[in-house]
Design a protein around this motif. Structure first.
Motif, short mmCIF file in Angstrom:
data_model
loop_
_atom_site.label_atom_id
_atom_site.label_comp_id
_atom_site.label_asym_id
_atom_site.label_seq_id
_atom_site.Cartn_x
_atom_site.Cartn_y
_atom_site.Cartn_z
N ILE A 290 39.22 30.35 31.32
CA ILE A 290 40.23 29.32 31.45
C ILE A 290 40.96 29.08 30.14
O ILE A 290 42.16 28.77 30.13
N SER A 291 40.27 29.23 29.01
CA SER A 291 40.90 28.95 27.72
C SER A 291 41.73 30.11 27.18
O SER A 291 42.42 29.96 26.18
N SER A 292 41.68 31.26 27.84
CA SER A 292 42.45 32.42 27.38
C SER A 292 43.93 32.27 27.73
O SER A 292 44.30 31.53 28.64
N ASP A 293 44.76 33.00 26.99
CA ASP A 293 46.19 32.97 27.26
C ASP A 293 46.56 33.82 28.47
O ASP A 293 47.54 33.53 29.16
N GLU A 294 45.81 34.89 28.70
CA GLU A 294 46.03 35.75 29.86
C GLU A 294 44.69 36.10 30.47
O GLU A 294 43.70 36.34 29.76
N ILE A 295 44.65 36.14 31.80
CA ILE A 295 43.44 36.56 32.52
C ILE A 295 43.79 37.80 33.34
O ILE A 295 44.77 37.81 34.09
N VAL A 296 42.99 38.84 33.18
CA VAL A 296 43.15 40.06 33.96
C VAL A 296 41.92 40.23 34.84
O VAL A 296 40.79 40.30 34.33
N VAL A 297 42.14 40.28 36.14
CA VAL A 297 41.05 40.52 37.09
C VAL A 297 41.14 41.97 37.54
O VAL A 297 42.17 42.40 38.07
N VAL A 298 40.07 42.71 37.30
CA VAL A 298 40.01 44.11 37.70
C VAL A 298 39.20 44.20 39.00
O VAL A 298 38.08 43.70 39.06
N ALA A 299 39.77 44.82 40.01
CA ALA A 299 39.13 44.88 41.31
C ALA A 299 39.20 46.28 41.87
O ALA A 299 40.12 47.05 41.56
N GLY A 300 38.24 46.63 42.71
CA GLY A 300 38.30 47.85 43.49
C GLY A 300 38.96 47.55 44.83
O GLY A 300 38.95 46.39 45.28
N PRO A 301 39.53 48.53 45.49
CA PRO A 301 40.26 48.28 46.74
C PRO A 301 39.32 48.15 47.95
O PRO A 301 39.44 48.88 48.93
N GLU A 302 38.39 47.20 47.86
CA GLU A 302 37.46 46.99 48.96
C GLU A 302 37.18 45.50 49.13
O GLU A 302 37.62 44.68 48.33
N LEU A 303 36.44 45.15 50.19
CA LEU A 303 36.36 43.77 50.66
C LEU A 303 35.69 42.83 49.66
O LEU A 303 36.17 41.72 49.43
N ALA A 304 34.56 43.23 49.07
CA ALA A 304 33.86 42.34 48.15
C ALA A 304 34.74 42.01 46.94
O ALA A 304 34.79 40.87 46.47
N SER A 305 35.45 43.02 46.44
CA SER A 305 36.37 42.78 45.33
C SER A 305 37.49 41.83 45.74
O SER A 305 37.91 40.96 44.96
N LEU A 306 37.98 41.99 46.96
CA LEU A 306 39.05 41.12 47.45
C LEU A 306 38.59 39.66 47.48
O LEU A 306 39.29 38.77 47.00
N ARG A 307 37.42 39.44 48.04
CA ARG A 307 36.91 38.06 48.11
C ARG A 307 36.72 37.46 46.72
O ARG A 307 37.17 36.35 46.43
N ASN A 308 36.05 38.21 45.82
CA ASN A 308 35.75 37.69 44.49
C ASN A 308 37.02 37.53 43.66
O ASN A 308 37.15 36.59 42.89
N ALA A 309 37.94 38.47 43.80
CA ALA A 309 39.21 38.37 43.07
C ALA A 309 39.98 37.14 43.51
O ALA A 309 40.59 36.44 42.68
N LYS A 310 39.97 36.85 44.80
CA LYS A 310 40.67 35.65 45.28
C LYS A 310 40.05 34.39 44.68
O LYS A 310 40.77 33.46 44.29
N ASN A 311 38.72 34.36 44.58
CA ASN A 311 38.07 33.20 43.97
C ASN A 311 38.50 33.03 42.51
O ASN A 311 38.75 31.91 42.05
N LEU A 312 38.57 34.13 41.77
CA LEU A 312 38.96 34.06 40.36
C LEU A 312 40.43 33.66 40.21
O LEU A 312 40.79 32.86 39.35
N VAL A 313 41.28 34.23 41.05
CA VAL A 313 42.71 33.89 41.00
C VAL A 313 42.92 32.41 41.34
O VAL A 313 43.70 31.71 40.68
N ASP A 314 42.21 31.92 42.36
CA ASP A 314 42.34 30.52 42.75
C ASP A 314 41.81 29.60 41.64
O ASP A 314 42.37 28.52 41.39
#
Length: 420
Positions: A290-314
């Motif tokens: 949260i304190s960083s200037d930029e956040i990069v979420v790296v995900a694989g093109p599959e369901l678990a990554s999609l769910r976890n990436a959405k949580n991080l983006v939200d």
């Protein structure tokens, strides 16, 4: 703003390229007269950069401030909104000055663009005069600049890279992006491997430094510019590494602010800092993101990554309303025989665009990892190497620059030594 600077008004939030430093542990009281400015102040004190500050907002303007501090000590910063005429405001300020403690800074928010008023306020010791309406970042920037020394105006950008799940190659992305920033964009860069127990940055850069990030975290009372200089391991002219020990000699139940001092020091001495954030969830990981200037979420093109990436983006969207949103990088795309979620569907589900998709290439990535090299060293000019340059350019807001023969890291080290 000092008296020697030109008078200017500020309105509207700044672009994504502005870096606003977090405020130190200060006290602040704001006295507003209109709901709009009060709402802006409320949004400012809720921002991540104000986490250390203790702030209070009340209505009543300068008259209320005069009454509040007749017999009470003044805070580090007083913010006053005024809708009255200049003579009335100046009268309140003169009265307030009689009870102000030494070192108290005063910021005035007015509704008229009056050069003479500005000059009168500066002569009376007011730190800044802002014109309403103004944005949240206007307030944050002004408050931050009250505590940033003139020699440290060019603050470094902190980029946090985290995987949506284990094994998606977030560390590889972090290291190659940092390499691209240092090599292709000519910016002095430090990689901080936050995975103290299992970090791979040392392996990826063929480094085995005796000290690194653990010494900075477990002995914060000793951490200063000189110590940081000793802990940095040089990877190239513009790139240095704070490696992880990758040992299990102690557990890592770290407090939430474990890395705060290190990040603050790096921000004031290095143009770009890339955090290789491990795939764990704790107070210090959440704070680092949260304190960083930029956040990069790296995900694989599959369901678990999609769910976890959405949580991080939200999470980023909810806790960083005044910052750019998290960036999404899809990695290991096109793995043979694996069903995959299309990038467009991924982006639609998360509500953000995919920054780039990096194709799966076991031979290329495996060779680089086993040799302790970056992708650009194994396959210079290839599409994957170009993808990392694209990510680097997007995160820093800089176009690809011709590499200078002069090292930018040498002045950094000299600066660190001078400060010591």
């Amino acid at each position: 703003m000092s008296a020697g600077q030109d008078f200017e008004t500020r309105s509207g939030d700044a672009g994504a390229e502005d870096i606003v430093a977090p405020l130190p542990r200060i006290t602040l009281q704001a006295f507003c007269e209109t709901p709009a400015v009060a709402a802006t102040m409320q949004a400012a004190i809720a921002d991540r950069r104000m986490d250390k500050a203790h702030a209070r907002i009340q209505m009543g303007g300068p008259a209320a401030a005069v009454e509040a501090f007749r017999a009470a000590p003044t805070p580090n910063i007083i913010v006053l909104e005024t809708v009255s005429d200049p003579a009335t405001l100046v009268g309140h300020l003169d009265t307030l000055s009689e009870s102000c403690d030494p070192g108290t800074k005063v910021v005035v928010i007015g509704h008229v663009n009056d050069v003479q008023l500005y000059r009168d306020l500066i002569r009376r010791g007011v730190s800044e005069y802002l014109i309403a309406p103004l944005g949240t970042l206007d307030v944050l920037r002004t408050l931050s600049e009250l505590y940033v020394s003139p020699g440290a105006r060019n603050l470094g950008r902190i980029i946090a890279v985290m995987g949506a799940k284990g094994g998606v190659g977030a560390s590889t992305v972090a290291h190659n992006v940092a390499w691209a920033i240092a090599r292709n964009l000519d910016a002095s860069t430090v990689i901080v491997d936050l995975d103290i127990a299992y970090g791979t940055a040392g392996l990826d850069f063929n480094q085995d430094p005796p000290q690194g990030v653990a010494e900075a975290v477990f002995a914060p009372e000793r951490l200063d510019a000189n110590m940081l200089d000793r802990l940095l391991s040089r990877c190239s002219d513009n790139l240095a590494l704070l490696a992880a020990p990758a040992m299990l000699d102690r557990t890592l139940d770290l407090p939430e602010d474990a890395f705060e001092q290190l990040f603050d020091l790096l921000r004031t001495t290095v143009p770009c800092v890339v955090l290789d954030v491990p795939h764990v969830w704790s107070g210090w990981v959440r704070r680092a993101l949260i304190s960083s200037d930029e956040i990069v979420v790296v995900a694989g093109p599959e369901l678990a990554s999609l769910r976890n990436a959405k949580n991080l983006v939200d999470l980023a969207r909810a806790n960083r309303p005044n910052d750019s949103g998290a960036r999404l990088v899809l990695n290991q795309v096109g793995m043979p025989k694996r069903p995959e979620i299309d990038a467009a569907e991924f982006a639609k589900a998360l509500g953000i665009e995919v920054l780039t998709s990096i194709p799966f290439d076991a031979q290329l990535f495996g060779t680089a990892a086993n040799n302790g090299q970056m992708i650009a060293e194994v396959q210079a000019g290839g599409k994957i190497a170009e993808a990392f340059v694209q990510i680097a350019s997007s995160l820093t807001g800089r176009g690809e620059a011709k590499r200078s023969k002069r090292s930018l890291f040498e002045p950094l080290v000299a600066k660190l030594r001078r400060k010591a």
